[in-house]
Every structure is written in C-alpha cells, then in structure tokens.
Design a protein around this motif. Sequence first.
Motif, PDB file in Angstrom:
ATOM      1  N   ALA A 224       0.823  -1.205   0.000  1.00  0.00           N
ATOM      2  CA  ALA A 224       0.000   0.000   0.000  1.00  0.00           C
ATOM      3  C   ALA A 224       0.858   1.258   0.000  1.00  0.00           C
ATOM      4  CB  ALA A 224      -0.938   0.020   1.200  1.00  0.00           C
ATOM      5  N   ILE A 225       0.377   2.245  -0.748  1.00  0.00           N
ATOM      6  CA  ILE A 225       0.933   3.596  -0.749  1.00  0.00           C
ATOM      7  C   ILE A 225      -0.138   4.482  -0.128  1.00  0.00           C
ATOM      8  CG2 ILE A 225       1.822   5.481  -2.170  1.00  0.00           C
ATOM      9  CD1 ILE A 225       2.194   3.256  -4.398  1.00  0.00           C
ATOM     10  N   LEU A 226       0.090   4.938   1.081  1.00  0.00           N
ATOM     11  CA  LEU A 226      -0.915   5.686   1.836  1.00  0.00           C
ATOM     12  C   LEU A 226      -0.535   7.161   1.849  1.00  0.00           C
ATOM     13  CD1 LEU A 226      -1.047   3.125   4.770  1.00  0.00           C
ATOM     14  CD2 LEU A 226      -2.690   3.298   2.892  1.00  0.00           C
ATOM     15  N   LEU A 227      -1.221   7.940   1.028  1.00  0.00           N
ATOM     16  CA  LEU A 227      -0.924   9.358   0.915  1.00  0.00           C
ATOM     17  C   LEU A 227      -1.989  10.138   1.676  1.00  0.00           C
ATOM     18  CD1 LEU A 227       0.027   9.494  -2.878  1.00  0.00           C
ATOM     19  CD2 LEU A 227       1.480   8.961  -0.898  1.00  0.00           C
ATOM     20  N   GLY A 228      -1.591  10.740   2.791  1.00  0.00           N
ATOM     21  CA  GLY A 228      -2.560  11.358   3.685  1.00  0.00           C
ATOM     22  C   GLY A 228      -3.206  10.312   4.568  1.00  0.00           C
ATOM     23  N   GLY A 229      -4.045  10.787   5.497  1.00  0.00           N
ATOM     24  CA  GLY A 229      -4.647   9.850   6.465  1.00  0.00           C
ATOM     25  C   GLY A 229      -6.147   9.783   6.325  1.00  0.00           C
ATOM     26  N   GLY A 230      -6.809   9.562   7.458  1.00  0.00           N
ATOM     27  CA  GLY A 230      -8.261   9.567   7.477  1.00  0.00           C
ATOM     28  C   GLY A 230      -8.895   8.326   6.896  1.00  0.00           C
ATOM     29  N   LEU A 231     -10.080   8.517   6.336  1.00  0.00           N
ATOM     30  CA  LEU A 231     -10.906   7.408   5.866  1.00  0.00           C
ATOM     31  C   LEU A 231     -10.222   6.578   4.792  1.00  0.00           C
ATOM     32  CD1 LEU A 231     -13.595   5.873   5.692  1.00  0.00           C
ATOM     33  CD2 LEU A 231     -14.440   7.679   4.178  1.00  0.00           C
ATOM     34  N   THR A 232      -9.553   7.226   3.839  1.00  0.00           N
ATOM     35  CA  THR A 232      -8.947   6.466   2.748  1.00  0.00           C
ATOM     36  C   THR A 232      -7.829   5.554   3.253  1.00  0.00           C
ATOM     37  OG1 THR A 232      -7.468   8.328   2.239  1.00  0.00           O
ATOM     38  CG2 THR A 232      -9.537   8.187   1.011  1.00  0.00           C
ATOM     39  N   LYS A 233      -7.067   6.034   4.221  1.00  0.00           N
ATOM     40  CA  LYS A 233      -6.025   5.192   4.816  1.00  0.00           C
ATOM     41  C   LYS A 233      -6.644   4.009   5.540  1.00  0.00           C
ATOM     42  CE  LYS A 233      -2.495   5.137   8.451  1.00  0.00           C
ATOM     43  NZ  LYS A 233      -1.774   5.922   9.491  1.00  0.00           N
ATOM     44  N   HIS A 234      -7.680   4.266   6.344  1.00  0.00           N
ATOM     45  CA  HIS A 234      -8.272   3.185   7.125  1.00  0.00           C
ATOM     46  C   HIS A 234      -8.953   2.157   6.234  1.00  0.00           C
ATOM     47  CE1 HIS A 234     -11.199   1.081   9.742  1.00  0.00           C
ATOM     48  NE2 HIS A 234     -10.136   1.061  10.531  1.00  0.00           N
ATOM     49  N   TYR A 235      -9.647   2.604   5.212  1.00  0.00           N
ATOM     50  CA  TYR A 235     -10.338   1.675   4.304  1.00  0.00           C
ATOM     51  C   TYR A 235      -9.331   0.740   3.641  1.00  0.00           C
ATOM     52  CZ  TYR A 235     -14.145   0.365   1.063  1.00  0.00           C
ATOM     53  OH  TYR A 235     -15.119  -0.295   0.351  1.00  0.00           O
ATOM     54  N   THR A 236      -8.175   1.288   3.275  1.00  0.00           N
ATOM     55  CA  THR A 236      -7.123   0.470   2.658  1.00  0.00           C
ATOM     56  C   THR A 236      -6.572  -0.542   3.648  1.00  0.00           C
ATOM     57  OG1 THR A 236      -6.512   2.343   1.242  1.00  0.00           O
ATOM     58  CG2 THR A 236      -4.915   0.550   1.440  1.00  0.00           C
ATOM     59  N   LEU A 237      -6.283  -0.100   4.855  1.00  0.00           N
ATOM     60  CA  LEU A 237      -5.768  -1.008   5.874  1.00  0.00           C
ATOM     61  C   LEU A 237      -6.806  -2.056   6.264  1.00  0.00           C
ATOM     62  CD1 LEU A 237      -3.997   1.522   8.292  1.00  0.00           C
ATOM     63  CD2 LEU A 237      -2.861  -0.109   6.777  1.00  0.00           C
ATOM     64  N   ALA A 238      -8.023  -1.595   6.546  1.00  0.00           N
ATOM     65  CA  ALA A 238      -9.055  -2.501   7.051  1.00  0.00           C
ATOM     66  C   ALA A 238      -9.464  -3.544   6.028  1.00  0.00           C
ATOM     67  CB  ALA A 238     -10.277  -1.700   7.497  1.00  0.00           C
ATOM     68  N   SER A 239      -9.390  -3.210   4.751  1.00  0.00           N
ATOM     69  CA  SER A 239      -9.768  -4.177   3.720  1.00  0.00           C
ATOM     70  C   SER A 239      -8.838  -5.376   3.700  1.00  0.00           C
ATOM     71  CB  SER A 239      -9.774  -3.503   2.340  1.00  0.00           C
ATOM     72  OG  SER A 239      -8.470  -3.126   1.943  1.00  0.00           O
ATOM     73  N   ASN A 240      -7.647  -5.222   4.284  1.00  0.00           N
ATOM     74  CA  ASN A 240      -6.677  -6.314   4.282  1.00  0.00           C
ATOM     75  C   ASN A 240      -6.655  -7.118   5.580  1.00  0.00           C
ATOM     76  OD1 ASN A 240      -4.778  -6.321   1.701  1.00  0.00           O
ATOM     77  ND2 ASN A 240      -5.359  -4.201   2.134  1.00  0.00           N
ATOM     78  N   VAL A 241      -7.481  -6.711   6.555  1.00  0.00           N
ATOM     79  CA  VAL A 241      -7.596  -7.484   7.799  1.00  0.00           C
ATOM     80  C   VAL A 241      -8.066  -8.907   7.514  1.00  0.00           C
ATOM     81  CG1 VAL A 241      -8.924  -7.705   9.939  1.00  0.00           C
ATOM     82  CG2 VAL A 241      -7.966  -5.504   9.303  1.00  0.00           C
ATOM     83  N   ILE A 242      -8.945  -9.037   6.524  1.00  0.00           N
ATOM     84  CA  ILE A 242      -9.539 -10.344   6.230  1.00  0.00           C
ATOM     85  C   ILE A 242      -8.514 -11.379   5.790  1.00  0.00           C
ATOM     86  CG2 ILE A 242     -11.816  -9.398   5.680  1.00  0.00           C
ATOM     87  CD1 ILE A 242     -11.070  -9.447   2.746  1.00  0.00           C
ATOM     88  N   LYS A 243      -7.296 -10.925   5.443  1.00  0.00           N
ATOM     89  CA  LYS A 243      -6.259 -11.872   5.034  1.00  0.00           C
ATOM     90  C   LYS A 243      -4.978 -11.713   5.852  1.00  0.00           C
ATOM     91  CE  LYS A 243      -4.296 -13.841   0.823  1.00  0.00           C
ATOM     92  NZ  LYS A 243      -3.947 -13.586  -0.594  1.00  0.00           N
TER      93      LYS A 243
END
Length: 307
Positions: A224-243
């Motif tokens: 992941a390339i996380l530019l800035g924080g907030g919702l977009t960062k969390h959605y990217t991180l959280a989508s990968n919890v399942i694996k």
Amino acid sequence: MKVNPINISNCMKVSDLVDEFDRSGVLGAGRVGRACNILTDMIQDDDMKVFMSLGGPLIPGGMRNIVTKMIENRHVDLIVSSGANITHDLVEAFGGSHYRHEGRDDEELNEEGIGRIADINVGSDDFTIFETEIIKIFEKISSERNHISIQELLYEIGLMVDDENSFVAAAAKNNVPIFAPGLIDSMMGLQLWIFNQDHDFVVDAVADMHYLSDIVFEAEKVGAILLGGGLTKHYTLASNVIKGGLDAAIQITMDRPEAGSLGGAPLEEAKSWAKARCGSSLASVVGDVTVIFPLIYAACLDRISSD
C-alpha cells in the motif's frame, strides 16, 4: 552502523539524492530513503497488488498527473480516494482549473464565489460546469441501471471522461478499480443526492466490499501507498484485515501520533490490529505529500529504468 553524512554534487539525479538519504539512514532523510526502497520493491514484485489511498487535497494540489502516470505505468492496481479528489479531478476534466491563492481576504473570496483550500482557489463557475456535466453522466448511467456500487459508478464515469490527464479516466481505461467509501462527503455526493430527488438511482457502498474482498483474497501479496490519512487510509488497511494484513506499505502524512488519530498513527501500530503483517516492510514519513511523494516516485522510476 554509523550515520553517513549526506553528499550532494552538481547535476546529481533525484535517485542519487534519495540514495544519499538512505545512506544517512536517520531522521526524515532515512525515512524517505526507506520508503523509496519499499516502493521500488512493491512495484517490481509481480506477485504484489499495490493499493494507493488518496487523502487530503492531492489533486487540486498538483498531484493529478502523477497519479495518472502511476496508473498508466501499471505501478498501482487499486485506488482508494476521497470523494473530493475525484470531484477535483473531474472539475479539471470538464474544463475547470485550480488557481494559486494570492493572499486575499476570505470574505472577499466568498463574495466572488471563490473557495479556498489552503493556498489553492477554486471558482464557483468551475463547480457549476462540474455540476452540469456530472448530472448528464448520471442521466446516462441511470438510464441503463438503477442500482450500482460506488466502484462501478466511478468506472462508468471514467469511461465517459475525455481527458488524458484524468486519473478517473485512466483508471477506467486500464481496469484499475477506484473505491471511494466517503464519496457522499463531496460535491459529487451532493449532486448524487440532488439527482436522487427525482430519480430511482441507488448507489450501494456495501456492494463494493464483495469486489474488494475478492481482490484481497486472490492477491498473493498486497502493498500500500498511503498518501494522507483519514478514511482512505483506514479503508485500505481494514480491507486487508480479512487476510492478515498488508505485506508492505509506505505512508506520508503531516498528522502527528499524540492524539491517537489514525492519520498520525505510525504504520507499525497497524500490526497490532492485523492490518499489517508481523514482519511486513513499513515506512512512515512525516511531511507534505506534494513534496515527498514526487521525490520518492521520481527516484523509484529512475531505479526501475536502470535495472
């Protein structure tokens, strides 16, 4: 290992400068060097899907062509964007512009119909064009289907945009999905609400999760390339919890960690939530995305072309 002094010389390449940062290995320079190393490895790993999140005013702040270039270079496989960045991309695609703020009083700007983002101005006339054009697109899409996911909506919009610099258009043409969980929190979201007052048109945010989870499960590895924080960062991180979390990631943010916000949290914290794997390659850089990421990506491109 000792700290190496940073050496500079006439006509040195960006990649040479970042290599010097990496050799120094400490403070901001060291973090930039490590982030460039991780980004280069992610892009060159054929088994890794690269997600990129766009938070903050990156498109009005001059990052539009860089995001588009990354899509066209196949250096990113999936984008999670704020609704605002999508809106501002389309403002330019429809003929509008963003302008440099020249220190004028905000109440004067209000009287003239100009909105300010830090030192960037956007005129109401440009948003009027956006509103007119996006409603036309909603009309076309809704005439063919009345239930659609956010990702599908953005794909259909991208296919209708005629602008080689638009990242929304480039993503559609290169089959790079764009997810925007906060789309309603933008001018496009406002236009969707207005359109829905007299149209039966359902935009389904939950439907995106089926497609997104399939991408995560089918990927050998995810970076992941996380530019800035907030919702977009969390959605990217959280989508990968399942694996079990990301295998590699870099983040660039101006947010600080003391208040406990996700935007300022170092990426190592994500390991405790299984949003990043234990043993994953991570780098957090504190600074302005519009300065640091172009520097890192330019160095990365030079490294890749030299291999």
